[in-house]
Motif scaffolding. Structure first.
Motif, PDB file in Angstrom:
ATOM      1  N   ASP A  62       3.276 -26.085  -4.024  1.00  9.08           N
ATOM      2  CA  ASP A  62       4.581 -25.374  -3.599  1.00  9.08           C
ATOM      3  C   ASP A  62       5.575 -26.115  -2.810  1.00  9.08           C
ATOM      4  OD1 ASP A  62       4.083 -23.448  -5.475  1.00  9.08           O
ATOM      5  OD2 ASP A  62       2.863 -22.269  -3.841  1.00  9.08           O
ATOM      6  N   ILE A  63       5.307 -27.300  -2.526  1.00  9.98           N
ATOM      7  CA  ILE A  63       6.239 -28.270  -1.592  1.00  9.98           C
ATOM      8  C   ILE A  63       6.543 -29.507  -2.583  1.00  9.98           C
ATOM      9  CG2 ILE A  63       6.337 -29.598   0.417  1.00  9.98           C
ATOM     10  CD1 ILE A  63       4.467 -27.635   1.776  1.00  9.98           C
ATOM     11  N   PRO A  64       7.734 -30.041  -2.544  1.00  3.72           N
ATOM     12  CA  PRO A  64       7.989 -31.298  -3.360  1.00  3.72           C
ATOM     13  C   PRO A  64       7.052 -32.538  -2.978  1.00  3.72           C
ATOM     14  CG  PRO A  64      10.128 -30.289  -2.547  1.00  3.72           C
ATOM     15  CD  PRO A  64       9.089 -29.691  -1.802  1.00  3.72           C
ATOM     16  N   PHE A  65       6.857 -33.412  -3.716  1.00  2.87           N
ATOM     17  CA  PHE A  65       6.180 -34.421  -3.309  1.00  2.87           C
ATOM     18  C   PHE A  65       6.931 -35.123  -2.160  1.00  2.87           C
ATOM     19  CE2 PHE A  65       5.661 -39.029  -3.954  1.00  2.87           C
ATOM     20  CZ  PHE A  65       4.316 -39.311  -3.576  1.00  2.87           C
ATOM     21  N   ASP A  66       6.039 -36.041  -1.382  1.00  2.00           N
ATOM     22  CA  ASP A  66       6.766 -36.726  -0.470  1.00  2.00           C
ATOM     23  C   ASP A  66       7.234 -35.826   0.741  1.00  2.00           C
ATOM     24  OD1 ASP A  66       7.244 -39.066   0.878  1.00  2.00           O
ATOM     25  OD2 ASP A  66       9.275 -39.465   0.012  1.00  2.00           O
ATOM     26  N   THR A  67       6.819 -34.840   0.767  1.00  2.00           N
ATOM     27  CA  THR A  67       7.056 -33.861   1.864  1.00  2.00           C
ATOM     28  C   THR A  67       5.898 -33.067   2.575  1.00  2.00           C
ATOM     29  OG1 THR A  67       9.203 -33.226   0.555  1.00  2.00           O
ATOM     30  CG2 THR A  67       8.442 -31.440   2.471  1.00  2.00           C
ATOM     31  N   ILE A  68       6.159 -32.939   3.862  1.00  2.00           N
ATOM     32  CA  ILE A  68       4.990 -32.344   4.698  1.00  2.00           C
ATOM     33  C   ILE A  68       5.691 -31.292   5.287  1.00  2.00           C
ATOM     34  CG2 ILE A  68       3.409 -34.331   4.791  1.00  2.00           C
ATOM     35  CD1 ILE A  68       4.124 -34.042   7.869  1.00  2.00           C
ATOM     36  N   ARG A  69       4.626 -30.021   5.327  1.00  2.00           N
ATOM     37  CA  ARG A  69       4.894 -28.869   6.280  1.00  2.00           C
ATOM     38  C   ARG A  69       3.776 -28.422   7.023  1.00  2.00           C
ATOM     39  NH1 ARG A  69       9.189 -30.188   5.423  1.00  2.00           N
ATOM     40  NH2 ARG A  69      10.958 -29.078   4.317  1.00  2.00           N
ATOM     41  N   ILE A  70       4.046 -27.881   8.154  1.00  2.00           N
ATOM     42  CA  ILE A  70       3.039 -27.596   8.899  1.00  2.00           C
ATOM     43  C   ILE A  70       3.053 -26.028   9.065  1.00  2.00           C
ATOM     44  CG2 ILE A  70       2.287 -27.711  11.440  1.00  2.00           C
ATOM     45  CD1 ILE A  70       3.888 -30.404  11.487  1.00  2.00           C
ATOM     46  N   LYS A  71       1.816 -25.307   8.910  1.00  7.15           N
ATOM     47  CA  LYS A  71       1.778 -23.806   8.920  1.00  7.15           C
ATOM     48  C   LYS A  71       0.628 -23.475   9.857  1.00  7.15           C
ATOM     49  CE  LYS A  71       0.736 -20.001   5.900  1.00  7.15           C
ATOM     50  NZ  LYS A  71       0.294 -19.401   4.748  1.00  7.15           N
ATOM     51  N   ASN A  72       0.994 -22.705  10.962  1.00 13.59           N
ATOM     52  CA  ASN A  72      -0.024 -22.243  11.960  1.00 13.59           C
ATOM     53  C   ASN A  72      -0.468 -20.896  11.597  1.00 13.59           C
ATOM     54  OD1 ASN A  72      -1.411 -22.609  14.041  1.00 13.59           O
ATOM     55  ND2 ASN A  72      -0.047 -21.667  15.509  1.00 13.59           N
ATOM     56  N   ARG A  73      -1.594 -20.615  11.190  1.00 13.60           N
ATOM     57  CA  ARG A  73      -1.986 -19.453  10.805  1.00 13.60           C
ATOM     58  C   ARG A  73      -1.529 -18.756   9.500  1.00 13.60           C
ATOM     59  NH1 ARG A  73      -1.337 -19.211  16.370  1.00 13.60           N
ATOM     60  NH2 ARG A  73      -3.247 -18.640  17.565  1.00 13.60           N
ATOM     61  N   GLY A  74      -2.322 -17.590   8.732  1.00 13.17           N
ATOM     62  CA  GLY A  74      -1.855 -17.099   7.655  1.00 13.17           C
ATOM     63  C   GLY A  74      -2.913 -16.935   6.890  1.00 13.17           C
ATOM     64  N   GLY A  75      -2.360 -16.617   5.369  1.00 11.96           N
ATOM     65  CA  GLY A  75      -3.453 -16.601   4.312  1.00 11.96           C
ATOM     66  C   GLY A  75      -3.537 -17.906   3.497  1.00 11.96           C
ATOM     67  N   ALA A  76      -4.240 -17.812   2.498  1.00 16.18           N
ATOM     68  CA  ALA A  76      -4.537 -18.981   1.858  1.00 16.18           C
ATOM     69  C   ALA A  76      -3.339 -19.409   0.995  1.00 16.18           C
ATOM     70  CB  ALA A  76      -5.703 -18.587   0.739  1.00 16.18           C
ATOM     71  N   GLY A  77      -2.350 -18.620   0.600  1.00 20.16           N
ATOM     72  CA  GLY A  77      -1.206 -19.012  -0.325  1.00 20.16           C
ATOM     73  C   GLY A  77      -1.698 -19.433  -1.533  1.00 20.16           C
ATOM     74  N   GLY A  78      -2.635 -18.989  -2.158  1.00 25.11           N
ATOM     75  CA  GLY A  78      -3.003 -19.513  -3.518  1.00 25.11           C
ATOM     76  C   GLY A  78      -3.981 -20.630  -3.610  1.00 25.11           C
ATOM     77  N   HIS A  79      -4.404 -21.218  -2.268  1.00 25.32           N
ATOM     78  CA  HIS A  79      -5.116 -22.605  -2.086  1.00 25.32           C
ATOM     79  C   HIS A  79      -6.717 -22.234  -2.109  1.00 25.32           C
ATOM     80  CE1 HIS A  79      -6.470 -26.478  -0.955  1.00 25.32           C
ATOM     81  NE2 HIS A  79      -5.567 -26.921  -1.408  1.00 25.32           N
ATOM     82  N   ASN A  80      -7.477 -22.431  -3.084  1.00 14.03           N
ATOM     83  CA  ASN A  80      -8.805 -22.274  -3.231  1.00 14.03           C
ATOM     84  C   ASN A  80      -9.579 -22.798  -2.080  1.00 14.03           C
ATOM     85  OD1 ASN A  80      -8.570 -20.316  -5.190  1.00 14.03           O
ATOM     86  ND2 ASN A  80      -8.770 -21.881  -6.607  1.00 14.03           N
ATOM     87  N   GLY A  81      -9.330 -23.826  -1.341  1.00 17.34           N
ATOM     88  CA  GLY A  81     -10.010 -24.492  -0.427  1.00 17.34           C
ATOM     89  C   GLY A  81      -9.592 -23.647   0.993  1.00 17.34           C
ATOM     90  N   ILE A  82      -8.557 -23.506   1.111  1.00 22.11           N
ATOM     91  CA  ILE A  82      -8.072 -22.592   2.246  1.00 22.11           C
ATOM     92  C   ILE A  82      -8.560 -21.191   2.030  1.00 22.11           C
ATOM     93  CG2 ILE A  82      -6.242 -21.534   3.544  1.00 22.11           C
ATOM     94  CD1 ILE A  82      -6.288 -24.527   4.100  1.00 22.11           C
ATOM     95  N   ARG A  83      -8.878 -20.514   1.007  1.00 21.09           N
ATOM     96  CA  ARG A  83      -9.288 -19.339   0.920  1.00 21.09           C
ATOM     97  C   ARG A  83     -10.752 -19.425   1.318  1.00 21.09           C
ATOM     98  NH1 ARG A  83      -7.962 -18.507  -3.991  1.00 21.09           N
ATOM     99  NH2 ARG A  83      -6.199 -17.258  -3.700  1.00 21.09           N
ATOM    100  N   ASP A  84     -11.596 -20.246   0.805  1.00 23.98           N
ATOM    101  CA  ASP A  84     -12.915 -20.407   1.313  1.00 23.98           C
ATOM    102  C   ASP A  84     -13.010 -20.618   2.675  1.00 23.98           C
ATOM    103  OD1 ASP A  84     -15.775 -20.257   0.106  1.00 23.98           O
ATOM    104  OD2 ASP A  84     -15.757 -22.448   0.884  1.00 23.98           O
ATOM    105  N   ILE A  85     -12.385 -21.317   3.353  1.00 28.00           N
ATOM    106  CA  ILE A  85     -12.218 -21.699   4.727  1.00 28.00           C
ATOM    107  C   ILE A  85     -12.162 -20.602   5.623  1.00 28.00           C
ATOM    108  CG2 ILE A  85     -11.377 -22.646   6.759  1.00 28.00           C
ATOM    109  CD1 ILE A  85     -10.683 -25.098   5.070  1.00 28.00           C
TER     110      ILE A  85
END
Length: 194
Positions: free
Chosen positions: A99-122
């Motif tokens: 959900d982020i354009p290529f060549d861009t980074i975003r930093i998120k502190n806390r929250g849900g998985a946002g549809g990312h299965n690796g984050i969901r498992d963590i």
């Protein structure tokens, strides 16, 4: 002395996946390990781990790449936190983000998985979402291509030319989070190029 930071790069094990968009988290860790002159070694937490200082007098970084597949990252991450006796607020997870354009980074502190299965498992394995994410944009798949197929493909030729800069920027963000905190890093990296 302050506790170290555990920085986990998500991806899939095996050479056939090493250039995939899904493995960009592990690519960032490889770049950061080179920068701080740290070498990855097999660890009893089903991971490979490298340790070093972010700067000569800076915070200690424990870089870890789980040997499990992306969707099973939680077990190794929970084991790493327990082994190093760290709370999840000392955890930074680096992963691909559709959900982020290529060549861009975003930093998120806390929250849900946002549809990312690796984050969901963590989150499931640690029983909390109270950790920091460095989300590396890989963009949306073109046309009707399935997201799962897209992230399991290598970066395209034009993307590969830009990729080293993207990996360096994500490594910069990790070092800044460890040294100055999440908010300072968000302020810098979320406004870059705007």
């Amino acid at each position: 002395m302050a506790d170290p930071w555990l920085v986990v790069g998500l991806g899939n094990p095996g050479a056939q996946y090493s250039g995939n968009r899904h493995n960009v988290g592990q690519m960032v860790l490889a770049s950061l390990a080179h920068r701080i002159d740290a070498r990855f070694k097999t660890h009893k937490t089903n991971s490979v781990v490298a340790e070093g200082r972010s700067y000569p007098a800076g915070p200690r970084l424990i870089l870890a790449k789980p040997n499990s597949f992306m969707n099973l990252s939680g077990g190794p991450v929970a084991q790493l936190l327990a082994f190093y006796d760290l709370e999840p607020d000392r955890l930074i997870v680096v992963h691909d983000e559709l959900d982020i354009p290529f060549d861009t980074i975003r930093i998120k502190n806390r929250g849900g998985a946002g549809g990312h299965n690796g984050i969901r498992d963590i989150i499931a394995a640690t029983d909390t979402g109270d950790f920091t994410r460095v989300r590396v944009g890989v963009g949306r798949p073109p046309g009707r291509k399935a997201a799962a197929d897209f992230v399991l493909q290598d970066f395209a030729g034009a993307e590969r030319e830009v990729l080293p800069n993207l990996l360096d920027e994500a490594a910069d963000a990790i070092q800044m989070i460890a040294a100055e905190g999440v908010e300072a890093a968000q302020l810098k990296f979320h406004t870059a190029g705007e």
